[in-house]
Design a protein around this motif. Structure first.
Motif, PDB file in Angstrom:
ATOM      1  N   ALA A  12       9.807  -2.281   1.664  1.00  0.00           N
ATOM      2  CA  ALA A  12       9.705  -1.170   2.634  1.00  0.00           C
ATOM      3  C   ALA A  12       8.664  -0.231   1.971  1.00  0.00           C
ATOM      4  CB  ALA A  12      11.067  -0.556   2.991  1.00  0.00           C
ATOM      5  N   ALA A  13       8.974   0.011   0.876  1.00  0.00           N
ATOM      6  CA  ALA A  13       7.992   0.922   0.389  1.00  0.00           C
ATOM      7  C   ALA A  13       6.260   0.327  -0.045  1.00  0.00           C
ATOM      8  CB  ALA A  13       8.439   1.496  -1.127  1.00  0.00           C
ATOM      9  N   LEU A  14       6.819  -0.703  -0.444  1.00  0.00           N
ATOM     10  CA  LEU A  14       5.209  -1.574  -0.707  1.00  0.00           C
ATOM     11  C   LEU A  14       4.482  -1.492   0.819  1.00  0.00           C
ATOM     12  CD1 LEU A  14       6.054  -4.063  -3.201  1.00  0.00           C
ATOM     13  CD2 LEU A  14       4.566  -2.330  -3.457  1.00  0.00           C
ATOM     14  N   ASP A  15       5.447  -1.950   1.850  1.00  0.00           N
ATOM     15  CA  ASP A  15       4.583  -2.234   3.217  1.00  0.00           C
ATOM     16  C   ASP A  15       4.384  -0.912   3.661  1.00  0.00           C
ATOM     17  OD1 ASP A  15       5.476  -5.035   3.378  1.00  0.00           O
ATOM     18  OD2 ASP A  15       7.257  -4.466   4.637  1.00  0.00           O
ATOM     19  N   GLU A  16       4.719   0.211   3.297  1.00  0.00           N
ATOM     20  CA  GLU A  16       4.153   1.712   3.690  1.00  0.00           C
ATOM     21  C   GLU A  16       2.851   1.848   3.043  1.00  0.00           C
ATOM     22  OE1 GLU A  16       3.596   5.145   5.600  1.00  0.00           O
ATOM     23  OE2 GLU A  16       4.993   3.582   6.106  1.00  0.00           O
ATOM     24  N   GLN A  17       2.862   1.461   1.844  1.00  0.00           N
ATOM     25  CA  GLN A  17       1.619   1.653   0.931  1.00  0.00           C
ATOM     26  C   GLN A  17       0.715   0.726   1.511  1.00  0.00           C
ATOM     27  OE1 GLN A  17       3.088   0.736  -3.023  1.00  0.00           O
ATOM     28  NE2 GLN A  17       3.110   3.041  -3.899  1.00  0.00           N
ATOM     29  N   ILE A  18       0.982  -0.515   1.911  1.00  0.00           N
ATOM     30  CA  ILE A  18      -0.096  -1.153   2.318  1.00  0.00           C
ATOM     31  C   ILE A  18      -0.824  -0.774   3.512  1.00  0.00           C
ATOM     32  CG2 ILE A  18      -0.497  -3.626   3.253  1.00  0.00           C
ATOM     33  CD1 ILE A  18       1.436  -4.680   1.218  1.00  0.00           C
ATOM     34  N   ALA A  19       0.214  -0.285   4.442  1.00  0.00           N
ATOM     35  CA  ALA A  19      -0.315   0.243   5.621  1.00  0.00           C
ATOM     36  C   ALA A  19      -1.238   1.310   5.533  1.00  0.00           C
ATOM     37  CB  ALA A  19       0.661   0.605   6.516  1.00  0.00           C
ATOM     38  N   GLN A  20      -0.866   2.170   4.527  1.00  0.00           N
ATOM     39  CA  GLN A  20      -1.575   3.685   4.245  1.00  0.00           C
ATOM     40  C   GLN A  20      -3.048   3.179   3.579  1.00  0.00           C
ATOM     41  OE1 GLN A  20       0.814   5.816   1.841  1.00  0.00           O
ATOM     42  NE2 GLN A  20       2.043   6.731   3.666  1.00  0.00           N
ATOM     43  N   THR A  21      -2.995   2.162   2.743  1.00  0.00           N
ATOM     44  CA  THR A  21      -4.211   1.887   1.888  1.00  0.00           C
ATOM     45  C   THR A  21      -5.124   1.136   3.158  1.00  0.00           C
ATOM     46  OG1 THR A  21      -3.069   1.495  -0.028  1.00  0.00           O
ATOM     47  CG2 THR A  21      -5.089   0.423   0.017  1.00  0.00           C
ATOM     48  N   LYS A  22      -4.607   0.346   3.799  1.00  0.00           N
ATOM     49  CA  LYS A  22      -5.427  -0.280   4.828  1.00  0.00           C
ATOM     50  C   LYS A  22      -6.141   0.689   5.855  1.00  0.00           C
ATOM     51  CE  LYS A  22      -4.785  -4.014   8.438  1.00  0.00           C
ATOM     52  NZ  LYS A  22      -3.758  -4.805   9.050  1.00  0.00           N
ATOM     53  N   ASP A  23      -5.289   1.677   6.361  1.00  0.00           N
ATOM     54  CA  ASP A  23      -6.022   2.717   7.057  1.00  0.00           C
ATOM     55  C   ASP A  23      -7.165   3.498   6.445  1.00  0.00           C
ATOM     56  OD1 ASP A  23      -4.301   1.854   8.952  1.00  0.00           O
ATOM     57  OD2 ASP A  23      -2.757   3.512   8.924  1.00  0.00           O
ATOM     58  N   ARG A  24      -6.724   3.709   5.348  1.00  0.00           N
ATOM     59  CA  ARG A  24      -7.737   4.781   4.526  1.00  0.00           C
ATOM     60  C   ARG A  24      -8.949   3.806   4.062  1.00  0.00           C
ATOM     61  NH1 ARG A  24      -8.569   4.277  -0.809  1.00  0.00           N
ATOM     62  NH2 ARG A  24      -6.706   3.306  -1.196  1.00  0.00           N
ATOM     63  N   GLU A  25      -8.995   2.547   3.776  1.00  0.00           N
ATOM     64  CA  GLU A  25      -9.926   1.705   3.414  1.00  0.00           C
ATOM     65  C   GLU A  25     -10.716   1.303   4.881  1.00  0.00           C
ATOM     66  OE1 GLU A  25      -8.876  -1.758   1.215  1.00  0.00           O
ATOM     67  OE2 GLU A  25      -8.259  -0.344  -0.616  1.00  0.00           O
ATOM     68  N   ARG A  26     -10.049   1.295   5.997  1.00  0.00           N
ATOM     69  CA  ARG A  26     -10.843   1.137   7.151  1.00  0.00           C
ATOM     70  C   ARG A  26     -11.712   2.144   7.408  1.00  0.00           C
ATOM     71  NH1 ARG A  26      -7.985  -2.154  11.890  1.00  0.00           N
ATOM     72  NH2 ARG A  26      -9.906  -1.815  12.824  1.00  0.00           N
ATOM     73  N   GLY A  27     -10.906   3.476   7.474  1.00  0.00           N
ATOM     74  CA  GLY A  27     -11.743   4.741   7.687  1.00  0.00           C
ATOM     75  C   GLY A  27     -12.788   4.715   6.876  1.00  0.00           C
ATOM     76  N   GLU A  28     -12.865   4.246   5.546  1.00  0.00           N
ATOM     77  CA  GLU A  28     -13.914   4.389   4.845  1.00  0.00           C
ATOM     78  C   GLU A  28     -15.120   3.460   5.124  1.00  0.00           C
ATOM     79  OE1 GLU A  28     -12.301   3.620   0.769  1.00  0.00           O
ATOM     80  OE2 GLU A  28     -11.471   5.580   0.755  1.00  0.00           O
ATOM     81  N   ALA A  29     -14.761   2.362   5.576  1.00  0.00           N
ATOM     82  CA  ALA A  29     -15.426   1.199   5.963  1.00  0.00           C
ATOM     83  C   ALA A  29     -16.393   1.735   7.231  1.00  0.00           C
ATOM     84  CB  ALA A  29     -14.997  -0.086   6.340  1.00  0.00           C
ATOM     85  N   VAL A  30     -15.546   2.466   8.291  1.00  0.00           N
ATOM     86  CA  VAL A  30     -16.196   2.749   9.402  1.00  0.00           C
ATOM     87  C   VAL A  30     -17.189   3.805   9.106  1.00  0.00           C
ATOM     88  CG1 VAL A  30     -15.754   4.263  11.476  1.00  0.00           C
ATOM     89  CG2 VAL A  30     -14.286   2.152  10.900  1.00  0.00           C
ATOM     90  N   ALA A  31     -16.725   4.665   8.263  1.00  0.00           N
ATOM     91  CA  ALA A  31     -17.741   6.009   7.977  1.00  0.00           C
ATOM     92  C   ALA A  31     -18.926   5.492   7.152  1.00  0.00           C
ATOM     93  CB  ALA A  31     -17.074   7.029   6.948  1.00  0.00           C
TER      94      ALA A  31
END
Length: 98
Positions: A12-31
């Motif tokens: 569960a902790a890893l799933d949460e980290q994965i989701a946060q990292t995915k959101d952050r990296e997608r945001g960086e890619a969009v920028a």
């Protein structure tokens, strides 16, 4: 050895980290994409896929003709039914040559 409860908590902790990292990296890619679009003056329409240009095909001149019906055949591919029927009826291929 870890218990099932511990492993599920870790997952569960890893799933949460994965989701946060995915959101952050997608945001960086969009920028980054927005920055590049601004730098080169691109619009969303410029990014859409365009259909490839149609390949020009040239028509092949008819080599054989049925004078009675006006049907023709270029000599490429399978013989048309009208020509097969005529040949099986005793005619020669040369009889239909244009």
């Amino acid at each position: 050895m870890a218990s099932l409860k511990d492993l599920l908590a870790q997952r569960a902790a890893l799933d949460e980290q994965i989701a946060q990292t995915k959101d952050r990296e997608r945001g960086e890619a969009v920028a980054k994409v927005k920055s590049l679009m601004a730098e080169y003056g691109l619009t969303v329409a410029d990014l859409s896929m365009r259909a490839p240009k149609a390949v020009k095909t040239s028509k092949v001149a008819a080599k054989y003709s049925n004078k009675a019906t006006g049907e023709t055949w270029s000599g490429r591919g399978l013989q048309p039914k009208w020509l097969k029927a005529a040949i099986s009826g005793g005619a020669k291929l040369e009889d239909f040559h244009v």
